[in-house]
Design a protein around this motif. Structure first.
Motif, PDB file in Angstrom:
ATOM      1  N   THR A 186      -2.418   2.866  -0.320  1.00 41.15           N
ATOM      2  CA  THR A 186      -2.672   4.270  -0.589  1.00 41.15           C
ATOM      3  C   THR A 186      -3.522   4.375  -1.856  1.00 41.15           C
ATOM      4  O   THR A 186      -3.235   3.704  -2.848  1.00 41.15           O
ATOM      5  CB  THR A 186      -1.340   5.006  -0.824  1.00 41.15           C
ATOM      6  N   LYS A 242       0.630  10.950   1.785  1.00 47.24           N
ATOM      7  CA  LYS A 242       1.141  10.088   2.869  1.00 47.24           C
ATOM      8  C   LYS A 242       0.746   8.641   2.624  1.00 47.24           C
ATOM      9  O   LYS A 242      -0.310   8.368   2.063  1.00 47.24           O
ATOM     10  CB  LYS A 242       0.530  10.538   4.200  1.00 47.24           C
ATOM     11  N   GLU A 243       1.604   7.739   3.057  1.00 52.05           N
ATOM     12  CA  GLU A 243       1.298   6.319   2.933  1.00 52.05           C
ATOM     13  C   GLU A 243       0.003   5.994   3.671  1.00 52.05           C
ATOM     14  O   GLU A 243      -0.211   6.428   4.802  1.00 52.05           O
ATOM     15  CB  GLU A 243       2.452   5.494   3.514  1.00 52.05           C
ATOM     16  N   GLU A 296       5.852  12.071  -3.719  1.00 54.17           N
ATOM     17  CA  GLU A 296       6.273  13.470  -3.564  1.00 54.17           C
ATOM     18  C   GLU A 296       6.438  14.093  -4.941  1.00 54.17           C
ATOM     19  O   GLU A 296       7.272  13.660  -5.727  1.00 54.17           O
ATOM     20  CB  GLU A 296       7.600  13.543  -2.803  1.00 54.17           C
ATOM     21  N   ARG A 312       1.876  -0.549  -3.717  1.00 59.00           N
ATOM     22  CA  ARG A 312       1.668   0.212  -2.484  1.00 59.00           C
ATOM     23  C   ARG A 312       0.646   1.315  -2.719  1.00 59.00           C
ATOM     24  O   ARG A 312       0.069   1.843  -1.786  1.00 59.00           O
ATOM     25  CB  ARG A 312       2.993   0.819  -2.030  1.00 59.00           C
ATOM     26  N   LEU A 350       7.927   6.311  -3.328  1.00 60.48           N
ATOM     27  CA  LEU A 350       8.656   5.532  -2.321  1.00 60.48           C
ATOM     28  C   LEU A 350      10.122   5.949  -2.256  1.00 60.48           C
ATOM     29  O   LEU A 350      11.016   5.104  -2.196  1.00 60.48           O
ATOM     30  CB  LEU A 350       8.560   4.040  -2.654  1.00 60.48           C
ATOM     31  N   GLY A 351      10.353   7.245  -2.331  1.00 63.19           N
ATOM     32  CA  GLY A 351      11.707   7.755  -2.205  1.00 63.19           C
ATOM     33  C   GLY A 351      12.583   7.563  -3.427  1.00 63.19           C
ATOM     34  O   GLY A 351      13.791   7.810  -3.394  1.00 63.19           O
ATOM     35  N   MET A 390       5.064   8.802   6.615  1.00 64.73           N
ATOM     36  CA  MET A 390       6.016   8.840   5.480  1.00 64.73           C
ATOM     37  C   MET A 390       5.278   9.225   4.203  1.00 64.73           C
ATOM     38  O   MET A 390       4.148   8.813   3.981  1.00 64.73           O
ATOM     39  CB  MET A 390       6.610   7.437   5.321  1.00 64.73           C
ATOM     40  N   ASN A 391       5.918  10.041   3.403  1.00 65.53           N
ATOM     41  CA  ASN A 391       5.321  10.414   2.126  1.00 65.53           C
ATOM     42  C   ASN A 391       5.617   9.347   1.092  1.00 65.53           C
ATOM     43  O   ASN A 391       6.766   9.038   0.821  1.00 65.53           O
ATOM     44  CB  ASN A 391       5.866  11.757   1.629  1.00 65.53           C
ATOM     45  N   ILE A 392       4.545   8.804   0.518  1.00 70.32           N
ATOM     46  CA  ILE A 392       4.753   7.748  -0.478  1.00 70.32           C
ATOM     47  C   ILE A 392       4.922   8.370  -1.864  1.00 70.32           C
ATOM     48  O   ILE A 392       5.668   7.881  -2.693  1.00 70.32           O
ATOM     49  CB  ILE A 392       3.601   6.717  -0.412  1.00 70.32           C
ATOM     50  N   GLU A 440       2.144  16.201  -1.925  1.00 69.51           N
ATOM     51  CA  GLU A 440       2.673  15.056  -1.181  1.00 69.51           C
ATOM     52  C   GLU A 440       1.515  14.170  -0.742  1.00 69.51           C
ATOM     53  O   GLU A 440       0.479  14.677  -0.323  1.00 69.51           O
ATOM     54  CB  GLU A 440       3.430  15.540   0.069  1.00 69.51           C
TER      55      GLU A 440
END
Lengths: 283, 274, 281
Positions: A200, A37-38, A5, A167, A73-74, A1-3, A35
């Protein structure tokens, strides 16, 4: 998952002359897409003024984009309301160890973040204990920050971030003002957090040796993202790195020079152990 | 010179006084100052000295440490002592040239000195036994009611605690800049007042620049740690009154009452030199 | 001999029962025109040591001589010494205060009591020596980049035209580009006849440039010798929180594996030649 972006991010600011008139705009970050990643350990390299700090400060909303989007985180960072809520997830460590400690004791300082977040009082002490132990600073809980060494102060600052349970850790040249032993101490802590806690890490640095241990290296120059790959990939592009006022680690450079002279060495050698092995394999 | 001021410097020790609620100690500072001006005569001062001595003994702060704080105001003390000594009218004891020393002069001057010394020592106890953060917490809570009148109590308290934290750092900085300019031939010691004041410019400008840089760094660091004013903030160690605080409150009011009673009593039944 | 230190010790609390010494029984001398590096980790006493050399600190015991005169003697006038010994502190850009670069660099010469023309002439010479661009002389020093500020600050000391320049961690906080700029500038200055004393904890800074290295540890002088001599003691250096350039480790490893390489090699060019000799067959 991309943390993280980041899409087509542009950051401009106005410059003013002595009379306070606008004398033009400076584009500090120029159309960057990235990007993360977590769980990754990402190093951002670049000379002073290359826009690497400016880029990082968009991730926790300290700076707002002129154009483009930043997601953590989206969630869209610039649209977060209130803005401080995104900072729980992305802690930031700065260069000067003295200028980021607020508390009069280590304990009070580490509690500062969670206090601001309104963490219930019963939970605060536990968070402080946990954060200090992760940063290896438990023995200094009651000390005055002024009595600590530079490396210890930076670890207090890290503990202060950990207490917010972020995170992502954004680290803006955290070792630039430290001596070699302080630098080692801080990096060891950060790598442990990345490995053991899965945090991360985005490490901004101009020490190539620090970038060599990262999962991924990003190189910035004049506000643009010009390289993005593993340390081995990035450091094999010696000429390009030199062109943007960066030097490669000494052993990478030596290996590169030897290769130019016709020795059959692999690309992107990072340290003396690798070079010694590669040389011995020649015969 | 700047290093000698103990005001605003915390002395770490584990004592009853250290554990007292900062609001109790704040009130003590006020009451003690009041008592020094409410009291008249040697008996009152003797009581004030004893009271302070007990507190200092309880606080476990070495007396030497507290006395150091006086060094910076020695000139003030000497000056006021001299003025009182020579300018007070009354029964002349010694006379030379245009000066005369009177019995009243000696009395007033010595009381004056005792009063200033006690005042500084009394208030030093507060800052020596209370961490700057506790102190500002105490101030914030004690003056919290002012929020109703739109006084930014939290913000002021935060600024104070930050200022206190940066004092040692800035003192260090002053020393560094001073040495750097001395290495460029600056002379901070010789010359008249104007020359000395001018010599301060190369010291003060870098100091301000550095203070502003630190302030802007710190503001970002605070924001990065979710700081958004005092609303919704919790505290690691919220202030709570304990039994010892109640006892301390009672004791200090008893002390002030004793001073006032003593004064009334002495006025009703004057005793020579008391 | 330009400097001579004889059994120098220093303590911040000399009257304490068991005084802690920042510098303890240190003796060495410096020849005119030398490029000397003093290395040690934070708190090893190296920054204290250099302050003896221009009289900002006086040792608790021991004697310091400059060009044969004892500067620790009673009644010694420091003003002349400070002109001849230029001391550049860590983060020297923090001392900038004037409205323009040129004025700031003039501060030292002005304190020496020189006339306006001479002040300017010296300031310009100093700015040229640090390779500061001429079209920026009238800029405010606060508008410059980090590396530029540092060069202006060094020029501020150079403008007094000292015989000896002492720099405390001159590359701290700079990026690799700025670091190289400052170091090659130091070498040029030495080429022009000035004694250069560089204090650092960065091995890469000192290994290539210095002719001689002093290693300080807990206030004591541990090693004093040519870089190749000093870096023989890699293990001892690591024990006191220092390291050696990577080429040293590489050569040691190759030697261990049976190759005939010199024990200490300090720069990549030299290493390159040696390695090509062995491996290009």
């Amino acid at each position: 998952m991309n943390i993280i972006e980041i899409l087509n991010l542009i950051h401009e600011y106005k410059e003013y002359d002595d009379e306070g008139n606008s004398s033009g705009t400076v584009r500090a970050v120029d159309n960057v897409t990235l990007e993360v990643k977590e769980g990754d350990f990402v190093a951002i390299l670049g000379h002073n003024g290359s826009g690497k700090s400016t880029l990082a400060k968009h991730v926790n909303g300290l700076l707002m984009p002129t154009a483009g989007s930043v997601m953590l985180l989206g969630r869209s960072v610039p649209e977060a309301d209130p803005i401080w809520t995104v900072r729980r997830d992305a802690g930031m460590i700065f260069q000067n160890p003295d200028n980021q400690i607020i508390g009069a004791s280590v304990e009070e300082d580490v509690a500062f973040g969670p206090e601001n977040m309104g963490v219930p009082q019963e939970e605060l002490a536990d968070r402080v204990t946990e954060a200090l132990s992760k940063a290896g600073m438990s023995a200094f809980r009651m000390s005055s920050p002024n009595a600590l060494s530079g490396g210890q102060k930076q670890r207090v600052a890290i503990a202060g971030m950990l207490a917010m349970k972020p995170r992502v850790l954004l680290m803006d040249e955290p070792t630039a003002m430290l001596d070699p032993s302080g630098r080692k101490e801080v990096l060891k802590t950060v790598h442990e957090l990345n490995r053991e806690e899965g945090i991360t890490v985005v490490l901004i640095t101009h020490y190539m040796e620090e970038a060599a241990d990262a999962d991924r290296v990003i190189v910035m120059n004049e506000g643009k993202l010009i390289m993005n790959g593993t340390p081995r990939e990035v450091f094999s592009r010696v000429e390009e790195l030199r062109a943007c006022k960066l030097t490669v680690p000494a052993m990478t450079e030596l290996a590169y020079e030897l290769k130019q002279e016709g020795l059959d060495l692999p690309d992107g050698i990072l340290n003396w152990k690798e070079l010694a092995n590669a040389l011995c394999n020649l015969n | 010179m700047i290093r000698d001021i103990t005001l605003g410097q915390y002395y770490d020790a584990d004592s009853v006084i250290h554990r007292l609620d900062p609001r109790v100690k704040l009130l003590f500072s006020v009451l003690y100052i009041v008592s020094l001006y409410a009291g008249r005569g040697i008996l009152c001062f003797a009581l004030a000295i004893v009271f302070l001595a007990v507190i200092i003994a309880l606080s476990k702060v070495p007396v030497k440490f507290i006395l150091k704080g006086l060094r910076s105001i020695v000139i003030l003390i000497v000056l006021s002592a001299f003025l009182n000594l020579f300018l007070t009218q009354g029964e002349v004891l010694v006379r030379f040239w245009i000066f005369k020393i009177t019995k009243e002069g000696i009395r007033i001057a010595s009381l004056m000195v005792i009063r200033i010394v006690l005042l500084i020592m009394g208030t030093s106890v507060l800052t020596l036994t209370t961490t700057p953060n506790d102190l500002t917490d105490g101030l914030e809570r004690a003056f919290g009611f002012l929020k109703i009148f739109h006084v930014p109590v939290h913000e002021v308290a935060m600024m104070m605690s930050i200022a206190l934290r940066f004092i040692p750092i800035l003192i260090d900085e002053v020393n560094k800049i001073m040495k750097a300019q001395q290495a460029r031939g600056a002379d901070f010691e010789n010359g008249g007042l104007i020359k000395k004041a001018k010599a301060m410019i190369p010291l003060l400008i870098p100091l301000f620049v550095s203070a502003f840089r630190r302030a802007s760094d710190l503001a970002q660091a605070m924001e990065a740690r979710c700081y958004h004013g005092g609303d919704g903030r919790t505290k690691l160690h919220p202030l709570k009154y304990h039994r010892r605080d109640v006892i301390a409150f009672l004791l200090q009011f008893a002390y002030l009452a004793a001073i006032i009673l003593l004064r009334i009593f002495l006025r009703a039944f004057p005793v020579e030199f008391l | 001999m330009q400097f001579e230190l004889k059994d120098v010790s220093f303590s911040y609390q000399p009257d304490a029962k068991e005084p802690k010494y920042a510098v303890h029984h240190v003796s060495f001398s410096v020849e005119k025109g030398e490029f000397l590096a003093i290395i040690g980790h934070t708190g090893s006493g190296k920054s204290t040591l250099i302050q003896f050399l221009d009289g900002l600190l006086k040792p608790t015991s021991g004697k310091v001589f400059f060009n044969g005169t004892e500067i620790t003697a009673k009644g010694y006038q420091y003003s002349n010494l400070r002109r001849l010994v230029g001391l550049v502190f860590q983060y020297p850009e923090h001392q900038l205060f004037e409205t323009t670069v040129l004025k700031d660099v003039c501060y030292g010469p002005k304190n020496m009591g020189l006339d306006k023309e001479e002040q300017q002439a010296r300031a310009i010479r100093a700015l040229k020596a640090v390779r500061f661009p001429e079209d920026s002389y009238e800029k405010s020093p606060f508008d410059l980049s980090g590396g530029e500020k540092r060069r202006v600050a060094i020029a501020g000391v150079l403008a007094m035209e000292p015989e000896c320049l002492i720099l405390d961690e001159p590359t701290a906080g700079l990026d690799p580009h700025g670091r190289e700029d400052i170091l090659s500038m130091c070498r040029e200055l030495q080429g022009s006849g000035i004694t250069v004393i560089l204090v650092s904890h960065s091995m890469d800074d000192v290994a290539e440039f210095a002719e001689r290295i002093l290693v300080m540890d807990s206030g004591e002088l541990k090693y004093d010798g040519a870089p190749k001599e000093v870096f023989r003691h890699v293990d001892a250096l690591e024990g006191i929180g220092l390291s050696a350039p990577e080429t040293v480790y590489l050569m040691r490893e190759l030697k261990k594996r049976g190759y005939d390489v010199p024990e200490v090699v300090l720069n990549t060019e030299e290493a390159k030649e040696i390695l090509l000799d062995i491996f290009k067959k």
